[in-house]
Design a protein around this motif. Structure first.
Motif, PDB file in Angstrom:
ATOM      1  N   ASN A 196       0.846  -1.197   0.000  1.00  0.00           N
ATOM      2  CA  ASN A 196       0.000   0.000   0.000  1.00  0.00           C
ATOM      3  C   ASN A 196       0.883   1.249   0.000  1.00  0.00           C
ATOM      4  OD1 ASN A 196      -1.843   2.078   0.520  1.00  0.00           O
ATOM      5  ND2 ASN A 196      -3.166   0.721   1.713  1.00  0.00           N
ATOM      6  N   ASN A 197       0.965   1.924  -1.147  1.00  0.00           N
ATOM      7  CA  ASN A 197       1.818   3.106  -1.264  1.00  0.00           C
ATOM      8  C   ASN A 197       1.376   4.248  -0.369  1.00  0.00           C
ATOM      9  OD1 ASN A 197       3.388   1.797  -3.080  1.00  0.00           O
ATOM     10  ND2 ASN A 197       2.726   2.949  -4.877  1.00  0.00           N
ATOM     11  N   ILE A 198       0.068   4.310  -0.086  1.00  0.00           N
ATOM     12  CA  ILE A 198      -0.449   5.397   0.749  1.00  0.00           C
ATOM     13  C   ILE A 198       0.166   5.328   2.137  1.00  0.00           C
ATOM     14  CG2 ILE A 198      -2.517   6.300   1.897  1.00  0.00           C
ATOM     15  CD1 ILE A 198      -4.105   5.588  -0.568  1.00  0.00           C
ATOM     16  N   ILE A 199       0.316   4.115   2.660  1.00  0.00           N
ATOM     17  CA  ILE A 199       0.927   3.957   3.981  1.00  0.00           C
ATOM     18  C   ILE A 199       2.363   4.466   3.954  1.00  0.00           C
ATOM     19  CG2 ILE A 199       1.643   2.291   5.731  1.00  0.00           C
ATOM     20  CD1 ILE A 199      -0.679   0.527   4.847  1.00  0.00           C
ATOM     21  N   LEU A 200       3.104   4.116   2.900  1.00  0.00           N
ATOM     22  CA  LEU A 200       4.495   4.547   2.801  1.00  0.00           C
ATOM     23  C   LEU A 200       4.598   6.060   2.664  1.00  0.00           C
ATOM     24  CD1 LEU A 200       5.854   1.776   0.405  1.00  0.00           C
ATOM     25  CD2 LEU A 200       5.981   1.861   2.897  1.00  0.00           C
ATOM     26  N   VAL A 201       3.694   6.645   1.895  1.00  0.00           N
ATOM     27  CA  VAL A 201       3.693   8.110   1.748  1.00  0.00           C
ATOM     28  C   VAL A 201       3.422   8.777   3.085  1.00  0.00           C
ATOM     29  CG1 VAL A 201       2.477  10.066   0.718  1.00  0.00           C
ATOM     30  CG2 VAL A 201       3.048   8.102  -0.687  1.00  0.00           C
ATOM     31  N   GLU A 202       2.449   8.235   3.837  1.00  0.00           N
ATOM     32  CA  GLU A 202       2.109   8.841   5.122  1.00  0.00           C
ATOM     33  C   GLU A 202       3.254   8.687   6.124  1.00  0.00           C
ATOM     34  OE1 GLU A 202      -0.570  10.775   5.922  1.00  0.00           O
ATOM     35  OE2 GLU A 202      -0.804  10.637   3.759  1.00  0.00           O
ATOM     36  N   ILE A 203       3.957   7.551   6.080  1.00  0.00           N
ATOM     37  CA  ILE A 203       5.137   7.379   6.940  1.00  0.00           C
ATOM     38  C   ILE A 203       6.175   8.437   6.595  1.00  0.00           C
ATOM     39  CG2 ILE A 203       7.101   5.867   7.433  1.00  0.00           C
ATOM     40  CD1 ILE A 203       5.172   3.476   7.123  1.00  0.00           C
ATOM     41  N   TYR A 204       6.366   8.644   5.310  1.00  0.00           N
ATOM     42  CA  TYR A 204       7.315   9.672   4.868  1.00  0.00           C
ATOM     43  C   TYR A 204       6.900  11.047   5.404  1.00  0.00           C
ATOM     44  CZ  TYR A 204       9.814  12.873   1.787  1.00  0.00           C
ATOM     45  OH  TYR A 204      10.578  13.893   1.306  1.00  0.00           O
ATOM     46  N   ARG A 205       5.612  11.353   5.314  1.00  0.00           N
ATOM     47  CA  ARG A 205       5.140  12.670   5.768  1.00  0.00           C
ATOM     48  C   ARG A 205       5.347  12.839   7.276  1.00  0.00           C
ATOM     49  NH1 ARG A 205       2.615  15.160   1.634  1.00  0.00           N
ATOM     50  NH2 ARG A 205       1.467  13.921   0.094  1.00  0.00           N
ATOM     51  N   VAL A 206       5.126  11.762   8.026  1.00  0.00           N
ATOM     52  CA  VAL A 206       5.342  11.828   9.478  1.00  0.00           C
ATOM     53  C   VAL A 206       6.796  12.150   9.784  1.00  0.00           C
ATOM     54  CG1 VAL A 206       5.404  10.459  11.587  1.00  0.00           C
ATOM     55  CG2 VAL A 206       3.407  10.327  10.105  1.00  0.00           C
ATOM     56  N   VAL A 207       7.717  11.441   9.115  1.00  0.00           N
ATOM     57  CA  VAL A 207       9.147  11.694   9.334  1.00  0.00           C
ATOM     58  C   VAL A 207       9.504  13.116   8.904  1.00  0.00           C
ATOM     59  CG1 VAL A 207      11.490  10.988   8.694  1.00  0.00           C
ATOM     60  CG2 VAL A 207       9.722   9.264   9.061  1.00  0.00           C
ATOM     61  N   SER A 208       8.945  13.536   7.775  1.00  0.00           N
ATOM     62  CA  SER A 208       9.203  14.901   7.293  1.00  0.00           C
ATOM     63  C   SER A 208       8.739  15.937   8.317  1.00  0.00           C
ATOM     64  CB  SER A 208       8.479  15.118   5.960  1.00  0.00           C
ATOM     65  OG  SER A 208       8.663  16.438   5.496  1.00  0.00           O
ATOM     66  N   GLU A 209       7.595  15.674   8.950  1.00  0.00           N
ATOM     67  CA  GLU A 209       7.071  16.600   9.964  1.00  0.00           C
ATOM     68  C   GLU A 209       8.000  16.650  11.174  1.00  0.00           C
ATOM     69  OE1 GLU A 209       4.990  19.528  10.833  1.00  0.00           O
ATOM     70  OE2 GLU A 209       4.049  18.335   9.259  1.00  0.00           O
ATOM     71  N   ILE A 210       8.527  15.495  11.569  1.00  0.00           N
ATOM     72  CA  ILE A 210       9.453  15.456  12.702  1.00  0.00           C
ATOM     73  C   ILE A 210      10.706  16.272  12.389  1.00  0.00           C
ATOM     74  CG2 ILE A 210      10.950  13.974  14.086  1.00  0.00           C
ATOM     75  CD1 ILE A 210       8.893  11.734  13.713  1.00  0.00           C
ATOM     76  N   PHE A 211      11.288  16.041  11.207  1.00  0.00           N
ATOM     77  CA  PHE A 211      12.503  16.775  10.824  1.00  0.00           C
ATOM     78  C   PHE A 211      12.229  18.275  10.714  1.00  0.00           C
ATOM     79  CE2 PHE A 211      14.444  12.849   8.558  1.00  0.00           C
ATOM     80  CZ  PHE A 211      14.790  12.334   9.798  1.00  0.00           C
ATOM     81  N   CYS A 212      11.047  18.623  10.207  1.00  0.00           N
ATOM     82  CA  CYS A 212      10.678  20.036  10.077  1.00  0.00           C
ATOM     83  C   CYS A 212      10.626  20.698  11.448  1.00  0.00           C
ATOM     84  CB  CYS A 212       9.336  20.144   9.367  1.00  0.00           C
ATOM     85  SG  CYS A 212       8.775  21.844   9.098  1.00  0.00           S
TER      86      CYS A 212
END
Length: 329
Positions: free
Chosen positions: A221-237
């Motif tokens: 499920n690519n949506i799950i991977l995209v959302e994981i990426y967004r979570v990490v991006s939010e943490i780094f931000c």
């Protein structure tokens, strides 16, 4: 539409809950009356002392027959009334349970819409605060260059060179925004690759000492991977904007059907409400947005932070989530 349905169902739920509460009150009242009537009967039945039995040829049960029968009739009446009330309450409780299931689903949809709206607002702010401001500034630079073009061609060329550099920077910023809208095309890029690129972008100026351990994550499920990426991006931000850290440790691996993320920094830490600045909570909404994303994925998040001693964020996200109507379940 979803909000209207949610509000209507919430009103029905409140009405049913109120009705169930009133029925419960009546049931408890009947139970009290039953206990009082039974105690009343016991006072007669237990009044037969040894002296009473010697001097009275008749039993208390015969002497107080009318009072006892009346009390037993009251007990029977309250018991019958309670049977009817229990039946009504069981029906209402079942309707409440069904409504709660629907409301929970609707609430998840609202959370999903809220995350979308927060994303739109953030994108609008990013475009306004960076690209739009830069473009507005460039308009003034172009107007200034047009004034120099005849009187001072050399100065005009210098201004145009600055404009060219600013335009390239603005294009890069817009590309970054577009990349954040759709960060990965997994036909060509894995989550591991995308996260490594994210780390490279974070540390482009060499500001941080970064220790990372990123494994391949398998998920259909690519949506799950995209959302994981967004979570990490939010943490780094959040680290970049607010933590004032210079060291970051990042782990990403898969275990028992879950993606496990762990991010640590040596920054200034956070307050108990898990915002870097509790007096400016509206500005730093990243943590709440991140939590909502993790909850939508049926994941768990744990934040350990102490003022002046950095922050550790641990996240687990199941990789076998089924997507329904845009919401992970």
């Amino acid at each position: 539409m979803i909000l209207d349905d949610y509000n209507s169902l919430s009103e029905i739920w409140n009405e049913l809950s109120q009705e169930a509460s009133e029925l419960e009150t009546q049931i408890q009242y009947n139970l009290r009356c039953i206990r009082e009537a039974e105690a009343y009967v016991d006072t007669f039945l237990n009044s037969e002392t040894e002296d009473y039995k010697v001097f009275s040829p008749r039993k208390a049960e015969i002497i107080y027959k009318d009072e006892i029968e009346e009390a037993k009739m009251r007990i029977t009446s309250h018991e019958e009334n309670n049977r009817e009330l229990y039946q009504k309450k069981n029906v209402i409780d079942e309707r409440i349970r069904r409504l709660e299931t629907i409301l929970n689903h609707q609430n998840r949809n609202l959370t999903f819409l809220n995350v979308q709206e927060e994303d739109r607002q953030r994108i609008a702010r990013d475009l306004h605060d960076t690209s739009l401001q830069n473009l507005s500034h460039l308009i003034h630079k172009i107007e200034l260059s047009s004034m120099y073009i005849d009187k001072d061609p050399i100065q005009a060329k210098l201004e145009l060179a600055v404009i060219g550099r600013c335009l390239r920077d603005t294009i890069d910023e817009i590309r970054g925004t577009i990349f954040n809208l759709r960060p990965m095309t997994f036909d060509n890029l894995s989550l591991k690759d995308a996260l490594e690129q994210l780390l490279m972008g974070l540390n482009e100026g060499g500001k941080y000492t970064i220790v990372s351990n990123i494994h391949n994550i398998s998920c259909d499920n690519n949506i799950i991977l995209v959302e994981i990426y967004r979570v990490v991006s939010e943490i780094f931000c959040n680290i970049e904007k607010h933590a004032e850290a210079d060291q970051i440790t990042f782990d990403c691996f898969e275990t028992e059907g879950k993606c496990v993320l762990c991010v640590m920094d040596n920054g200034k830490g956070m307050t108990r409400d898990h915002s870097y600045n509790s007096d400016d909570h509206k500005k730093h909404f990243g943590m709440s947005l991140m939590r909502e994303r993790v909850e939508l994925l049926n994941g768990t998040i744990d934040i350990i932070s102490e003022k002046g001693k950095g922050t550790k964020i641990s996240i687990e996200v199941p990789l076998n989530i089924v997507e329904t109507n845009g919401v992970a379940k």
